[in-house]
Design an enzyme around this catalytic site. Structure first.
Site, PDB file in Angstrom:
ATOM      1  N   GLU A  67     -97.519  -5.850  -0.217  1.00 58.90           N
ATOM      2  CA  GLU A  67     -98.286  -6.466  -1.286  1.00 58.90           C
ATOM      3  C   GLU A  67     -99.587  -5.726  -1.596  1.00 58.90           C
ATOM      4  O   GLU A  67    -100.281  -6.062  -2.565  1.00 58.90           O
ATOM      5  CB  GLU A  67     -98.583  -7.926  -0.945  1.00 58.90           C
ATOM      6  CG  GLU A  67     -97.361  -8.819  -0.933  1.00 58.90           C
ATOM      7  CD  GLU A  67     -96.476  -8.669   0.314  1.00 58.90           C
ATOM      8  OE1 GLU A  67     -95.257  -8.914   0.211  1.00 58.90           O
ATOM      9  OE2 GLU A  67     -96.994  -8.291   1.387  1.00 58.90           O
ATOM     10  N   CYS A  89    -101.057  -2.124   8.105  1.00 61.58           N
ATOM     11  CA  CYS A  89    -100.427  -1.534   9.282  1.00 61.58           C
ATOM     12  C   CYS A  89     -98.967  -1.966   9.324  1.00 61.58           C
ATOM     13  O   CYS A  89     -98.673  -3.163   9.330  1.00 61.58           O
ATOM     14  CB  CYS A  89    -101.154  -1.996  10.544  1.00 61.58           C
ATOM     15  SG  CYS A  89    -100.409  -1.368  12.071  1.00 61.58           S
ATOM     16  N   GLU A  94     -86.952  -1.863  14.952  1.00 62.65           N
ATOM     17  CA  GLU A  94     -85.593  -1.407  15.246  1.00 62.65           C
ATOM     18  C   GLU A  94     -84.744  -1.213  13.997  1.00 62.65           C
ATOM     19  O   GLU A  94     -83.625  -0.728  14.090  1.00 62.65           O
ATOM     20  CB  GLU A  94     -84.913  -2.423  16.165  1.00 62.65           C
ATOM     21  CG  GLU A  94     -85.583  -2.522  17.533  1.00 62.65           C
ATOM     22  CD  GLU A  94     -84.937  -3.565  18.426  1.00 62.65           C
ATOM     23  OE1 GLU A  94     -83.955  -4.216  17.992  1.00 62.65           O
ATOM     24  OE2 GLU A  94     -85.414  -3.727  19.551  1.00 62.65           O
ATOM     25  N   HIS A  97     -86.343  -1.304   7.852  1.00 58.12           N
ATOM     26  CA  HIS A  97     -87.364  -2.035   7.095  1.00 58.12           C
ATOM     27  C   HIS A  97     -88.662  -1.236   7.038  1.00 58.12           C
ATOM     28  O   HIS A  97     -89.303  -1.146   5.988  1.00 58.12           O
ATOM     29  CB  HIS A  97     -87.589  -3.401   7.770  1.00 58.12           C
ATOM     30  CG  HIS A  97     -88.600  -4.250   7.097  1.00 58.12           C
ATOM     31  ND1 HIS A  97     -89.886  -4.405   7.585  1.00 58.12           N
ATOM     32  CD2 HIS A  97     -88.520  -5.011   5.979  1.00 58.12           C
ATOM     33  CE1 HIS A  97     -90.547  -5.218   6.792  1.00 58.12           C
ATOM     34  NE2 HIS A  97     -89.752  -5.605   5.812  1.00 58.12           N
TER      35      HIS A  97
END
Length: 161
Positions: A67, A89, A94, A97
């Site tokens: 955002e 940050c 895993e 994404h």
């Protein structure tokens, strides 16, 4: 130079303009709050040290790093804002994404700066671990927020009139 060899807070600010009349927008992601609050503190204090006034530093919180782009656009389109600093940050997980968020964030922030012809600074950490993030948010590698604020000031100093 690799970050492991450089303290991010050791930024050369020679030749900068008087920035007391400039207004800065800082857009801060709430996700990974421990990290982003440390980045914000670094950016805010560095802007003050470089001559900005408290009343000319405006903060906007957004839910996460994805955002930041829209928050930066809302700030950048304002004529009273001279430079925007984005702080976030995204820690590697895993899944892919991480890749999608980081790419969209970097491209989006770049696009906002070009669209509004003003500095929009990418102060988003993309570490592998929480420890690496903290090392860059006031730890052994300094504070990326310091560097982002110095970058905004330097860009205003080199902007053609």
């Amino acid at each position: 130079m690799a970050t492991s060899l450089k303290n991010l807070s050791d930024t050369n600010v020679k030749g900068i303009k008087d920035v007391s009349g400039f207004k800065f927008g800082i857009v801060v992601a709430e996700w990974n709050e421990e990290v982003t609050e440390a980045l914000y503190s670094g950016a805010f204090e560095t802007l003050l040290q470089l001559g900005a006034t408290r009343e000319n530093i405006e903060r906007m919180n957004v839910p996460g790093s994805f955002e930041l782009t829209l928050g930066a656009q809302w700030m950048a389109k304002r004529e009273d804002i001279d430079a925007v600093i984005t702080l976030g940050c995204v820690i590697q997980g895993e899944t892919r994404h991480f890749d999608f968020i980081c790419q969209a964030c970097a491209q989006g922030i770049t696009d906002v700066g070009l669209k509004y012809d003003k500095p929009v600074v990418f102060g988003v950490l993309t570490p592998d671990t929480q420890k690496q993030a903290m090392d860059r948010a006031g730890g052994k590698h300094g504070n990326k927020g310091d560097e982002a604020a110095a970058t905004a000031v330097k860009m205003l100093s080199v902007k053609p009139v």
